[in-house]
Scaffold this motif. Structure first.
Motif, short mmCIF file in Angstrom:
data_model
loop_
_atom_site.label_atom_id
_atom_site.label_comp_id
_atom_site.label_asym_id
_atom_site.label_seq_id
_atom_site.Cartn_x
_atom_site.Cartn_y
_atom_site.Cartn_z
N ASP A 90 0.83 -1.20 0.00
CA ASP A 90 0.00 0.00 0.00
C ASP A 90 0.87 1.25 0.00
O ASP A 90 0.57 2.23 -0.70
CB ASP A 90 -0.96 0.00 1.19
CG ASP A 90 -0.29 -0.33 2.52
OD1 ASP A 90 0.96 -0.46 2.53
OD2 ASP A 90 -1.00 -0.47 3.53
N ALA A 91 1.97 1.22 0.76
CA ALA A 91 2.87 2.37 0.79
C ALA A 91 3.53 2.58 -0.57
O ALA A 91 3.70 3.72 -1.03
CB ALA A 91 3.94 2.18 1.87
N LEU A 92 3.91 1.50 -1.24
CA LEU A 92 4.54 1.62 -2.55
C LEU A 92 3.56 2.19 -3.58
O LEU A 92 3.92 3.07 -4.37
CB LEU A 92 5.05 0.25 -3.02
CG LEU A 92 6.23 -0.34 -2.25
CD1 LEU A 92 6.55 -1.74 -2.76
CD2 LEU A 92 7.46 0.56 -2.35
N VAL A 93 2.33 1.70 -3.57
CA VAL A 93 1.33 2.18 -4.52
C VAL A 93 1.06 3.66 -4.30
O VAL A 93 1.07 4.47 -5.25
CB VAL A 93 0.02 1.37 -4.39
CG1 VAL A 93 -1.10 2.02 -5.19
CG2 VAL A 93 0.23 -0.06 -4.88
N GLN A 94 0.82 4.06 -3.05
CA GLN A 94 0.47 5.45 -2.76
C GLN A 94 1.64 6.39 -3.02
O GLN A 94 1.46 7.48 -3.59
CB GLN A 94 0.01 5.57 -1.30
CG GLN A 94 -1.24 4.78 -0.95
CD GLN A 94 -2.52 5.47 -1.40
OE1 GLN A 94 -2.55 6.14 -2.42
NE2 GLN A 94 -3.57 5.31 -0.62
N THR A 95 2.83 5.98 -2.60
CA THR A 95 3.99 6.85 -2.79
C THR A 95 4.32 7.00 -4.27
O THR A 95 4.67 8.10 -4.74
CB THR A 95 5.21 6.31 -2.02
OG1 THR A 95 4.85 6.08 -0.66
CG2 THR A 95 6.37 7.30 -2.06
N TRP A 96 4.22 5.91 -5.03
CA TRP A 96 4.49 6.01 -6.46
C TRP A 96 3.48 6.93 -7.14
O TRP A 96 3.84 7.72 -8.00
CB TRP A 96 4.48 4.64 -7.13
CG TRP A 96 4.44 4.78 -8.61
CD1 TRP A 96 3.43 4.47 -9.47
CD2 TRP A 96 5.47 5.37 -9.44
NE1 TRP A 96 3.74 4.80 -10.76
CE2 TRP A 96 4.99 5.36 -10.78
CE3 TRP A 96 6.72 5.90 -9.17
CZ2 TRP A 96 5.74 5.86 -11.83
CZ3 TRP A 96 7.48 6.39 -10.24
CH2 TRP A 96 6.99 6.38 -11.54
N ARG A 97 2.21 6.85 -6.77
CA ARG A 97 1.22 7.75 -7.34
C ARG A 97 1.62 9.21 -7.09
O ARG A 97 1.49 10.07 -7.96
CB ARG A 97 -0.16 7.49 -6.73
CG ARG A 97 -0.85 6.22 -7.22
CD ARG A 97 -2.27 6.18 -6.66
NE ARG A 97 -2.96 4.95 -7.02
CZ ARG A 97 -3.61 4.75 -8.15
NH1 ARG A 97 -3.60 5.71 -9.08
NH2 ARG A 97 -4.24 3.61 -8.39
N SER A 98 2.09 9.47 -5.88
CA SER A 98 2.48 10.84 -5.54
C SER A 98 3.72 11.27 -6.32
O SER A 98 3.81 12.42 -6.76
CB SER A 98 2.75 10.93 -4.03
OG SER A 98 2.98 12.27 -3.64
N ILE A 99 4.68 10.35 -6.52
CA ILE A 99 5.86 10.66 -7.32
C ILE A 99 5.46 11.01 -8.75
O ILE A 99 5.91 12.02 -9.32
CB ILE A 99 6.84 9.47 -7.32
CG1 ILE A 99 7.48 9.28 -5.93
CG2 ILE A 99 7.93 9.65 -8.38
CD1 ILE A 99 8.30 8.01 -5.80
N ASN A 100 4.58 10.20 -9.33
CA ASN A 100 4.14 10.44 -10.70
C ASN A 100 3.38 11.76 -10.82
O ASN A 100 3.59 12.53 -11.76
CB ASN A 100 3.25 9.28 -11.16
CG ASN A 100 2.78 9.45 -12.59
OD1 ASN A 100 3.56 9.75 -13.48
ND2 ASN A 100 1.48 9.28 -12.81
N ALA A 101 2.48 12.03 -9.86
CA ALA A 101 1.71 13.27 -9.90
C ALA A 101 2.62 14.49 -9.73
O ALA A 101 2.44 15.51 -10.40
CB ALA A 101 0.64 13.25 -8.82
N ALA A 102 3.60 14.38 -8.83
CA ALA A 102 4.52 15.50 -8.61
C ALA A 102 5.36 15.76 -9.85
O ALA A 102 5.59 16.91 -10.23
CB ALA A 102 5.43 15.19 -7.41
N ALA A 103 5.81 14.69 -10.51
CA ALA A 103 6.61 14.85 -11.74
C ALA A 103 5.79 15.53 -12.82
O ALA A 103 6.30 16.41 -13.55
CB ALA A 103 7.10 13.49 -12.21
N LEU A 104 4.51 15.17 -12.94
CA LEU A 104 3.66 15.77 -13.95
C LEU A 104 3.43 17.25 -13.66
O LEU A 104 3.53 18.10 -14.55
CB LEU A 104 2.32 15.03 -14.01
CG LEU A 104 1.30 15.55 -15.02
CD1 LEU A 104 1.85 15.45 -16.44
CD2 LEU A 104 0.00 14.78 -14.90
N ALA A 105 3.15 17.56 -12.40
CA ALA A 105 2.90 18.95 -12.03
C ALA A 105 4.13 19.83 -12.19
O ALA A 105 4.02 21.01 -12.53
CB ALA A 105 2.39 19.02 -10.60
#
Length: 341
Positions: free
Chosen positions: A181-196
């Protein structure tokens, strides 16, 4: 006491108080290291003794910086002495040079390459760091990475490789392995931050730019960096400030963790591939193909998919809901606005 010698023989004596020695029979690769111009440090380690019932007994190993050898005691029926040259007086005569036995060894220690798994050992030692929709859930162990490594019967290099494979990290004086769960959530945040931030993850970028952005959602910085290091291209200097993710490796990671986080529950295939694509940069969405996950999944029915059972997983954790986004909504909002442009 000295033995009687014929003329021309070598005087031999046995010390009154014998010392205790353990003799190693060194394999050629260890001999080469010792004979090298700058020999590395060798160490003997042992796993911490566990008080848990049915726990395996601790055993000693010899470690080079990158390899590990288990120690095996072998009895010998021959008389094996450790000797030293010395001068020994006899009556009123001048002391004469003799060879004195200072220890008798009835066994030797053989070295054999260890096949122990650093991932398995660290998996047992490290508590799991979970991330729910609103908070972190973890029980600390109050141990640093260095302390953990001291109690793993493997070389420093093997321990570090296992640590990287698990994407383990230190946080507030504790060492953890991330749950799925930590990997899924943290990766989503990494991807969203990179896009922004307009960062292309498969090109060179500064790790700190992404780490600081994701840290705004309170995710541990070391966890973010562990994920980035694990997904970086082979040959990258993982200790430097720059990073470049391996696209194929990252796509497979995002799909596998999303699938395994369901803990055996079924996905509709269409829902899974859509959710998987949502976790990737837009340019990578077309890469969310099942061919990238060979050996990871199985089909319970013609329209559903689930993770295939395996041995030691990368980590364990609860399952986020399909299509769920990071807990702090700032990056979720930025991500959504950017995609609507």
């Amino acid at each position: 006491m000295a033995t009687q010698q014929d003329e021309g023989g070598v005087p031999f004596s046995i010390a009154h108080e014998m010392q205790h020695f353990r003799l190693f029979e060194l394999p050629p690769e260890i001999v080469e290291l010792i004979d090298a111009p700058n020999p590395p440090l060798l160490s003997i380690k042992s796993q911490a003794v566990s008080s848990a019932p049915n726990s395996k007994p601790a055993y000693a190993v010899l470690c080079t910086p990158k390899t590990t050898f288990s120690l095996r005691q072998v009895q010998t029926s021959n008389s094996l002495f450790v000797t030293e040259p010395t001068l020994e007086p006899h009556s009123n005569e001048m002391p004469i040079p003799v060879t004195r036995a200072i220890a008798s060894c009835t066994a030797t220690l053989e070295l054999h390459s260890s096949d122990a798994s650093a991932v398995s050992l660290l998996h047992e030692l490290l508590p799991v760091f979970h991330v729910s929709a609103s908070e972190f859930d973890a029980i600390g162990n109050c141990k640093s990475k260095a302390t953990i490594f001291e109690n793993v019967p493997l070389s420093e290099g093997q321990c570090q490789a296992g640590w990287d494979d698990l994407m383990a990290f230190e946080h507030e004086g504790n060492s953890y392995r991330p749950g799925l769960d930590a990997l899924v959530q943290t990766w989503r945040s990494i991807n969203a931050a990179a896009l922004a931030e307009g960062v292309k993850l498969d090109s060179q970028f500064l790790q700190d730019d992404i780490t600081r952005a994701v840290a705004e959602e309170s995710y541990p910085s070391d966890l973010v960096q562990s994920i980035l290091r694990r997904l970086s291209k082979e040959g990258e200097d993982r200790s430097g400030p720059w990073c470049c993710l391996d696209r194929a490796k990252t796509v497979a990671f995002a799909g596998r963790t999303l699938l395994e986080a369901r803990e055996g529950s079924d996905f509709l295939i269409a829902d899974f591939t859509d959710s998987w694509g949502d976790t990737l940069p837009e340019a990578w969405r077309k890469d969310a193909q099942l061919s990238a996950l060979e050996g990871v999944y199985e089909f319970p029915t013609e329209s559903t998919i689930r993770a295939r059972s395996a041995g030691v997983a990368t980590s364990t954790g609860g399952a986020p809901a399909i299509g769920s986004k990071p807990s702090a909504r700032k990056w979720h909002e930025k991500f959504g606005k950017t995609r609507r442009k």
